[in-house]
Design a protein around this motif. Structure first.
Motif, PDB file in Angstrom:
ATOM      1  N   TYR A  97       0.902  -1.248   0.148  1.00  0.00           N
ATOM      2  CA  TYR A  97      -0.112   0.216   0.113  1.00  0.00           C
ATOM      3  C   TYR A  97       0.783   1.253  -0.003  1.00  0.00           C
ATOM      4  N   ASP A  98       0.211   2.206  -0.738  1.00  0.00           N
ATOM      5  CA  ASP A  98       1.273   3.647  -0.709  1.00  0.00           C
ATOM      6  C   ASP A  98       2.483   3.216  -1.363  1.00  0.00           C
ATOM      7  N   ASN A  99       3.607   3.368  -0.590  1.00  0.00           N
ATOM      8  CA  ASN A  99       4.904   3.105  -1.363  1.00  0.00           C
ATOM      9  C   ASN A  99       5.512   2.146  -0.370  1.00  0.00           C
TER      10      ASN A  99
ATOM     11  N   LEU B 266      -8.072  14.050   7.620  1.00  0.00           N
ATOM     12  CA  LEU B 266      -8.080  12.901   6.807  1.00  0.00           C
ATOM     13  C   LEU B 266      -6.964  11.961   6.875  1.00  0.00           C
ATOM     14  N   THR B 267      -6.947  10.704   7.202  1.00  0.00           N
ATOM     15  CA  THR B 267      -5.781   9.618   7.121  1.00  0.00           C
ATOM     16  C   THR B 267      -6.125   8.517   6.376  1.00  0.00           C
ATOM     17  N   THR B 268      -4.902   8.145   5.547  1.00  0.00           N
ATOM     18  CA  THR B 268      -5.070   7.063   4.639  1.00  0.00           C
ATOM     19  C   THR B 268      -4.204   5.917   4.706  1.00  0.00           C
ATOM     20  N   ARG B 269      -4.714   4.864   4.805  1.00  0.00           N
ATOM     21  CA  ARG B 269      -3.961   3.478   4.617  1.00  0.00           C
ATOM     22  C   ARG B 269      -4.464   2.828   3.658  1.00  0.00           C
TER      23      ARG B 269
ATOM     24  N   PRO C   9      -4.666  17.027   1.375  1.00  0.00           N
ATOM     25  CA  PRO C   9      -5.051  15.720   1.120  1.00  0.00           C
ATOM     26  C   PRO C   9      -4.440  15.116  -0.242  1.00  0.00           C
TER      27      PRO C   9
ATOM     28  N   MET D  51      -1.670  12.374  -1.119  1.00  0.00           N
ATOM     29  CA  MET D  51      -1.776  10.987  -1.856  1.00  0.00           C
ATOM     30  C   MET D  51      -0.967  11.074  -2.874  1.00  0.00           C
TER      31      MET D  51
ATOM     32  N   ASN E 157       3.887  10.623  -1.198  1.00  0.00           N
ATOM     33  CA  ASN E 157       3.979  10.071   0.283  1.00  0.00           C
ATOM     34  C   ASN E 157       5.185  10.332   0.807  1.00  0.00           C
ATOM     35  N   ASN E 158       6.420  10.284   0.203  1.00  0.00           N
ATOM     36  CA  ASN E 158       7.563  10.527   0.909  1.00  0.00           C
ATOM     37  C   ASN E 158       7.742  11.754   1.585  1.00  0.00           C
TER      38      ASN E 158
ATOM     39  N   SER F 236       0.890  12.351   7.261  1.00  0.00           N
ATOM     40  CA  SER F 236      -0.600  12.588   6.921  1.00  0.00           C
ATOM     41  C   SER F 236      -0.876  10.933   6.324  1.00  0.00           C
ATOM     42  N   VAL F 237       0.253  10.208   5.823  1.00  0.00           N
ATOM     43  CA  VAL F 237      -0.039   9.162   5.130  1.00  0.00           C
ATOM     44  C   VAL F 237      -0.422   7.893   6.156  1.00  0.00           C
ATOM     45  N   GLN F 238       0.094   8.155   7.402  1.00  0.00           N
ATOM     46  CA  GLN F 238       0.403   7.118   8.335  1.00  0.00           C
ATOM     47  C   GLN F 238      -0.858   7.385   9.289  1.00  0.00           C
TER      48      GLN F 238
END
Lengths: 343, 164
Positions: free
Chosen positions: A49-51, A302-305, B111, B115, B118-119, B124-126
């Motif tokens: 997921y993600d990177n 907002l948070t994303t996983r 946001p 997205m 990410n680096n 915000s990603v975690q």
């Protein structure tokens, strides 16, 4: 005239073929859901997921009384999730916490008629060939949403058993949002079941499982109620009591039907939390409502996983949290439409 | 420090934290450069075809090239003062509007940036660990659990190497 009849017939035939094809794809889903519960399997899968990429081992064993499942992380700090009879334990940093349980409820195959119609109304379902995953032949099935409020799903189901060997969630531009794939998997015979207690054993002795050792923390919270409804369970692990909270969300995407509305205890919360769950058959959106405690350091945001997005916001002195395997815009849109409608 | 800046841009800081950080951004030129770089990265990600590098420096240069308006002679000093005060007020308002607009843009863009790159935005990603409880509670009832067994639970216990 004759030509018209011929054309009509042709059109009908084409329509039939299409409906038939869709039906086969949907039939696959029943097989997949059945296989997920009724098959013994064990193997190593990667979750991307993600990177990031994480490797985990999963073992799933079916006993006459119920299913046992153990999930262990192989990268990073040791984390373990054990599921049995609807109960979930989480082993993180040498602490075992019972994080929740779901009541015995209708399994996916039982919900079929309405879920299936929601599915075919909101997704284009089609078979997309046969591919090889982890050494097995799989049927690829694609679920393409008809709006941009949900993700595209692609699943690879083992042609013999229907077990999912790979799944991918794709975004608007067909980019991979997250994917799971077995790299090695054993299906059926030969799956290690040494860690599973015999079905007849006292559940408390689950703490004796090698490597899983449910320690006092978990037991103290009422694991003895695994099969029953001990009073202590209500406070800690029970999936919640059904209620009609009076909270509604007006802007859910089409086809999302309410599958549950409960008041439940939640790990790390003093007061019970109201949870509403909506599903379109493939994805679910949960809405959590709790009185807002000003001391909490929960900010809006907002948070994303991977494919899961989570959005917090304080509305009318309540902290509302929307979680779902849907794009960010969908959780935000849903949260903004949450309101109290009275009992 | 960089994490704080990205958190600020993502609108994840509290008001007082944000104010402190903005103060630091104003005073410390390195921090200010980071702040600019992060916004530049955001701009590039959103509109790779039109990049404004060193925008604030260029605006400053242009401002210096602007002709100075000299008030015609013969007017009362008082009047002159008032004109000056008015124009100063107007430019203050303008600065305010620009600042407000950039704040708005920053919030909205956060946001998307998170997205796309990410680096640059680990914060915000975690999902924060307290969010795991919600994830876990959601996971119990998601149809994906029925289709894929417990594999999806890995999501709820994902660790974050950047997290303290």
């Amino acid at each position: 005239m004759r030509l018209g009849v011929l054309l009509c017939g042709l059109l009908l035939a084409v329509a039939n073929v299409h409906a038939g094809e869709r039906q086969t794809s949907l039939d696959w889903l029943k097989i997949v859901a059945f296989a997920a519960h009724q098959t013994d399997y064990g193997g190593v899968f990667v979750y991307q997921y993600d990177n990031r990429v994480e490797t985990s081992r999963i073992t799933h064993v079916v006993e006459p009384d119920s299913e046992y499942e153990r999930l262990e992380s192989l990268d990073g700090p040791k984390r373990e999730v054990i599921r049995h009879h609807g109960q979930v334990w989480c082993h993180i940093n040498h602490k075992m916490v019972q994080v929740g349980s779901r009541q015995a409820r209708n399994r996916f195959p039982d919900l079929l008629p309405e879920q299936m119609s929601a599915l075919s109304e909101n997704y284009q379902v089609k078979e997309a060939g046969v591919e090889r995953v982890a050494g097995y032949n799989t049927q690829v099935i694609l679920f393409q949403p008809k709006d941009n409020l949900r993700y595209t799903r692609k699943i690879w189901a083992h042609t013999d058993t229907g077990l999912l060997l790979k799944t991918a969630v794709l975004g608007d531009k067909n980019q991979v949002v997250e994917q799971y794939a077995f790299t090695q998997v054993q299906i059926g015979a030969g799956v290690d079941r040494s860690w599973v207690k015999p079905a007849t054993a006292d559940v408390n002795s689950a703490s004796g499982k090698p490597g899983s050792g449910l320690p006092g923390a978990g037991r103290g919270q009422g694991t003895s109620g695994l099969h029953g409804s001990m009073p202590g369970m209500l406070e800690t692990g029970k999936g919640g009591t059904p209620i009609n909270s009076g909270w509604v969300a007006d802007a859910l995407p089409a086809g999302f039907k309410k599958t549950m509305e409960v008041e439940r205890p939640m790990h790390g919360k003093h007061a019970p939390v109201t949870q509403l769950v909506f599903s379109d058959g493939l994805s679910a959106i949960s809405i959590f409502i709790e009185p807002f405690d000003a001391d909490e350091d929960d900010a809006d945001g907002l948070t994303t996983r991977g494919a899961v997005n989570l959005y917090h916001k304080v509305v009318d002195k309540h902290l509302i949290t929307v979680v779902g395997e849907v794009p960010p815009r969908t959780v935000m849109q849903t949260l903004d439409s949450v309101r109290y409608n009275g009992k | 420090m960089k994490q704080e800046i990205s958190a600020l841009m993502d609108g994840e800081l509290f008001e007082d934290e944000a104010e402190n950080l903005l103060d630091r951004v104003k005073r410390d030129s390195d921090t200010h450069k980071d702040w600019e770089a992060y916004h530049l990265i955001g701009d590039v990600l959103r509109q790779p075809e039109c990049i404004h590098r060193g925008l604030s420096a260029k605006v400053r240069e242009r401002m210096q090239d602007e002709p100075t308006v000299l008030a015609p002679r013969g007017r009362a000093v008082k009047q002159k003062m008032r004109t000056f005060a008015l124009s100063a007020a107007a430019s203050l308002v303008a600065v305010g509007v620009v600042a407000w607009m950039s704040l708005q843009v920053g919030h909205e863009a956060a946001p998307q940036m998170a997205m796309q790159q990410n680096n640059l935005h680990p914060a915000s990603v975690q999902i924060k660990s307290r969010s795991n409880d919600y994830l876990m509670a959601h996971q119990e009832f998601s149809p994906s659990t029925d289709m894929n067994g417990g594999a999806y639970y890995i999501r709820t216990v994902s660790y974050n190497p950047d997290e303290k």
